[in-house]
Enzyme design. Structure first.
Site, PDB file in Angstrom:
ATOM      1  N   SER A  47       0.825  -1.213   0.000  1.00 18.57           N
ATOM      2  CA  SER A  47       0.000   0.000   0.000  1.00 18.57           C
ATOM      3  C   SER A  47       0.860   1.266   0.000  1.00 18.57           C
ATOM      4  O   SER A  47       0.337   2.363  -0.177  1.00 18.57           O
ATOM      5  CB  SER A  47      -0.969  -0.005   1.195  1.00 18.57           C
ATOM      6  N   HIS A  48       2.166   1.129   0.184  1.00 17.20           N
ATOM      7  CA  HIS A  48       3.049   2.297   0.128  1.00 17.20           C
ATOM      8  C   HIS A  48       4.222   2.085  -0.817  1.00 17.20           C
ATOM      9  O   HIS A  48       5.288   2.686  -0.656  1.00 17.20           O
ATOM     10  CB  HIS A  48       3.516   2.695   1.535  1.00 17.20           C
ATOM     11  N   GLU A 189      -5.359  -0.007   2.120  1.00 16.63           N
ATOM     12  CA  GLU A 189      -5.770  -1.421   2.196  1.00 16.63           C
ATOM     13  C   GLU A 189      -7.215  -1.579   1.708  1.00 16.63           C
ATOM     14  O   GLU A 189      -7.558  -2.575   1.085  1.00 16.63           O
ATOM     15  CB  GLU A 189      -5.652  -1.932   3.633  1.00 16.63           C
TER      16      GLU A 189
HETATM   17  P1  NDP Z   1      -0.285  -2.912   9.772  1.00 16.78           P
HETATM   18  O1  NDP Z   1      -1.469  -3.273  10.573  1.00 16.78           O
HETATM   19  O2  NDP Z   1      -0.066  -3.593   8.493  1.00 16.78           O
HETATM   20  O3  NDP Z   1       1.042  -3.062  10.613  1.00 16.78           O
HETATM   21  C1  NDP Z   1       1.244  -2.372  11.769  1.00 16.78           C
HETATM   22  C2  NDP Z   1       2.563  -2.629  12.426  1.00 16.78           C
HETATM   23  O4  NDP Z   1       2.390  -3.790  13.231  1.00 16.78           O
HETATM   24  C3  NDP Z   1       3.742  -2.924  11.528  1.00 16.78           C
HETATM   25  O5  NDP Z   1       4.892  -2.375  12.134  1.00 16.78           O
HETATM   26  C4  NDP Z   1       3.771  -4.453  11.503  1.00 16.78           C
HETATM   27  O6  NDP Z   1       5.046  -5.012  11.223  1.00 16.78           O
HETATM   28  C5  NDP Z   1       3.341  -4.800  12.898  1.00 16.78           C
HETATM   29  N1  NDP Z   1       2.686  -6.094  12.997  1.00 16.78           N
HETATM   30  C6  NDP Z   1       1.704  -6.586  12.202  1.00 16.78           C
HETATM   31  N2  NDP Z   1       1.356  -7.825  12.625  1.00 16.78           N
HETATM   32  C7  NDP Z   1       2.128  -8.104  13.697  1.00 16.78           C
HETATM   33  C8  NDP Z   1       2.236  -9.217  14.583  1.00 16.78           C
HETATM   34  N3  NDP Z   1       1.487 -10.295  14.426  1.00 16.78           N
HETATM   35  N4  NDP Z   1       3.142  -9.147  15.575  1.00 16.78           N
HETATM   36  C9  NDP Z   1       3.917  -8.059  15.747  1.00 16.78           C
HETATM   37  N5  NDP Z   1       3.852  -6.973  14.947  1.00 16.78           N
HETATM   38  C10 NDP Z   1       2.974  -6.996  13.941  1.00 16.78           C
HETATM   39  O7  NDP Z   1      -0.320  -1.292   9.536  1.00 16.78           O
HETATM   40  P2  NDP Z   1      -1.487  -0.358   8.979  1.00 16.78           P
HETATM   41  O8  NDP Z   1      -2.247  -1.051   7.911  1.00 16.78           O
HETATM   42  O9  NDP Z   1      -2.227   0.240  10.105  1.00 16.78           O
HETATM   43  O10 NDP Z   1      -0.602   0.816   8.321  1.00 16.78           O
HETATM   44  C11 NDP Z   1       0.151   0.532   7.165  1.00 16.78           C
HETATM   45  C12 NDP Z   1       0.988   1.726   6.780  1.00 16.78           C
HETATM   46  O11 NDP Z   1       0.182   2.809   6.353  1.00 16.78           O
HETATM   47  C13 NDP Z   1       1.884   2.289   7.881  1.00 16.78           C
HETATM   48  O12 NDP Z   1       3.190   2.198   7.366  1.00 16.78           O
HETATM   49  C14 NDP Z   1       1.451   3.745   8.029  1.00 16.78           C
HETATM   50  O13 NDP Z   1       2.509   4.655   8.244  1.00 16.78           O
HETATM   51  C15 NDP Z   1       0.828   4.005   6.685  1.00 16.78           C
HETATM   52  N6  NDP Z   1      -0.142   5.100   6.721  1.00 16.78           N
HETATM   53  C16 NDP Z   1       0.201   6.312   6.206  1.00 16.78           C
HETATM   54  C17 NDP Z   1      -0.707   7.353   6.226  1.00 16.78           C
HETATM   55  C18 NDP Z   1      -0.340   8.693   5.704  1.00 16.78           C
HETATM   56  O14 NDP Z   1      -1.181   9.584   5.643  1.00 16.78           O
HETATM   57  N7  NDP Z   1       0.870   8.969   5.314  1.00 16.78           N
HETATM   58  C19 NDP Z   1      -2.058   7.190   6.747  1.00 16.78           C
HETATM   59  C20 NDP Z   1      -2.281   5.878   7.317  1.00 16.78           C
HETATM   60  C21 NDP Z   1      -1.366   4.871   7.276  1.00 16.78           C
HETATM   61  P3  NDP Z   1       5.321  -5.693   9.764  1.00 16.78           P
HETATM   62  O15 NDP Z   1       5.325  -4.547   8.788  1.00 16.78           O
HETATM   63  O16 NDP Z   1       6.625  -6.362   9.893  1.00 16.78           O
HETATM   64  O17 NDP Z   1       4.183  -6.646   9.511  1.00 16.78           O
END
Ligand code: NDP
Length: 345
Positions: A47-48, A189
């Protein structure tokens, strides 16, 4: 879809940068934006990754980002706050400009903040949290977005998806980093589910009438929900306060008023807070980094994974084998390069 090719990260970066330059972004913005988009694709953050390029082009075409903007450090001598005005350009070169001064002040004072104002924003925040850890600093990064999330108990979009990231440095290891939207999922997403024709998981969204929905189309015209109910709602509100109102920049409702759409990159501010763990523990027993390792080992010892572990595994694979892109994705990159701003409406 077959994998057409596996591109080295440097080749992907060059390709993305060429698309952005061809679409009119100046060199400083194209370089910095291409670095984060290529890194997103490398780390399997779809998504990014290259999915973001069209949004960048649409925002340029709509005149809602200044393609020739050059970020400027705003003098604030003697302050723990480093302020960079992105001057209406993308946030990424503004962060790169402010980082050295932020790191120097955090190391000398124990605590410092970087405020970025007037920036268009398309990025995940983990790359900035990681950049702080590369300086030996812990840190928090946050920004608003535009109104797409209903506060818990409400029924209309008001808060943004308001991401927050945290980083902690680890000697000889990749840092502890988490980064998430304060909505149940990032808006990208929802869009990816819509494109794939897949229903959303329960609990992600409500429709325009405020009823729960799993239909991505209905979610996009309704509202997303905060993660963790009232807890995510409050953290999302805190981000509006700290990274919107407190830094003299737009809140998510104001961003939506200004843009009139959620299909373009939002224009707002960003707040980065850097901490020196050594400075905070001075005079107390124990090495903070060694004690953190004990904690991480205890987490892993239960079979739980650390955040970013999936991303780092994807990075290792991409570094070894190249960034895997499908034939469709390769064609899309070619199309965006050839057509430039004509590729988007
Ligand atoms: P996710 O729910 O995909 O992930 C959240 C974090 O939790 C990540 O660091 C991920 O690590 C970790 N994680 C996920 N599953 C586990 C697990 N089972 N155990 C431990 N850690 C876990 O994130 P979102 O969908 O909420 O967000 C995705 C991205 O969107 C982010 O990077 C955010 O900065 C970006 N975003 C940007 C916006 C903007 O305006 N610029 C607005 C909203 C979001 P891992 O990646 O290793 O899975």
């Amino acid at each position: 879809m077959s994998n057409a090719t596996a591109l080295p990260i440097s080749a992907l970066r060059v390709r993305v940068e060429a698309i952005l330059r061809n679409a009119g972004l100046n060199a400083i913005q194209a370089g910095a934006v291409a670095r984060v988009i290529a890194a997103g694709e490398r780390d399997a953050c779809k998504s990014h990754g290259i999915y973001r390029i069209e949004g960048v082009l649409r925002t340029i075409k709509a005149g809602k980002v200044k393609p020739d903007a050059v970020p400027e450090l705003v003098p604030q001598e003697g302050s723990a706050i480093v302020r960079v005005n992105a001057n209406g350009g993308f946030a990424n070169p503004a962060f790169e400009l402010g980082l050295p001064a932020l790191a120097e002040r955090a190391r000398s004072r124990g605590l410092a903040a970087l405020v970025i104002n007037d920036c268009a924003h398309i990025s995940a925040l983990w790359s900035e949290a990681e950049a702080l850890t590369e300086q030996g600093l812990a840190g928090l990064v946050m920004c608003p977005s535009y109104s797409t999330v209903a506060p818990t108990g409400g029924n209309k979009p008001l808060l943004g998806t308001n991401p927050i990231a945290f980083g902690w440095p680890r000697a000889g290891k990749l840092p502890y980093v988490f980064d998430f939207a304060t909505s149940v999922a990032a808006r990208g997403e929802i869009e990816l589910h819509r494109r794939a024709g897949k229903p959303l998981p329960e609990g992600w969204a409500i429709d325009a009438q405020g009823n729960p929905t799993t239909d991505p189309e209905a979610a996009l015209t309704g509202a997303m929900l905060p993660f963790g109910g009232h807890k995510g709602s409050a953290i999302g509100t805190m981000i509006e306060l700290l990274a919107g109102i407190m830094i003299g920049d737009l809140t998510s409702p104001e961003v939506l008023d200004y843009l009139g759409t959620t299909t373009l990159a939002p224009l707002h501010g960003e707040l980065v807070i850097a901490f020196s763990p050594e400075a905070f523990t001075a005079g107390r027993a124990g090495d903070p980094f060694a004690r953190a390792e004990v904690l991480f080992e205890a987490i892993a010892g239960q079979g739980a994974r650390l955040p970013s572990q999936r991303r780092y595994a994807a990075r290792a694979k991409s570094d070894a084998e190249g960034v895997a892109l499908t034939a469709t994705e390769m064609e899309q990159l070619d199309r965006l390069l050839t057509l430039g701003l004509d590729a988007v409406s």
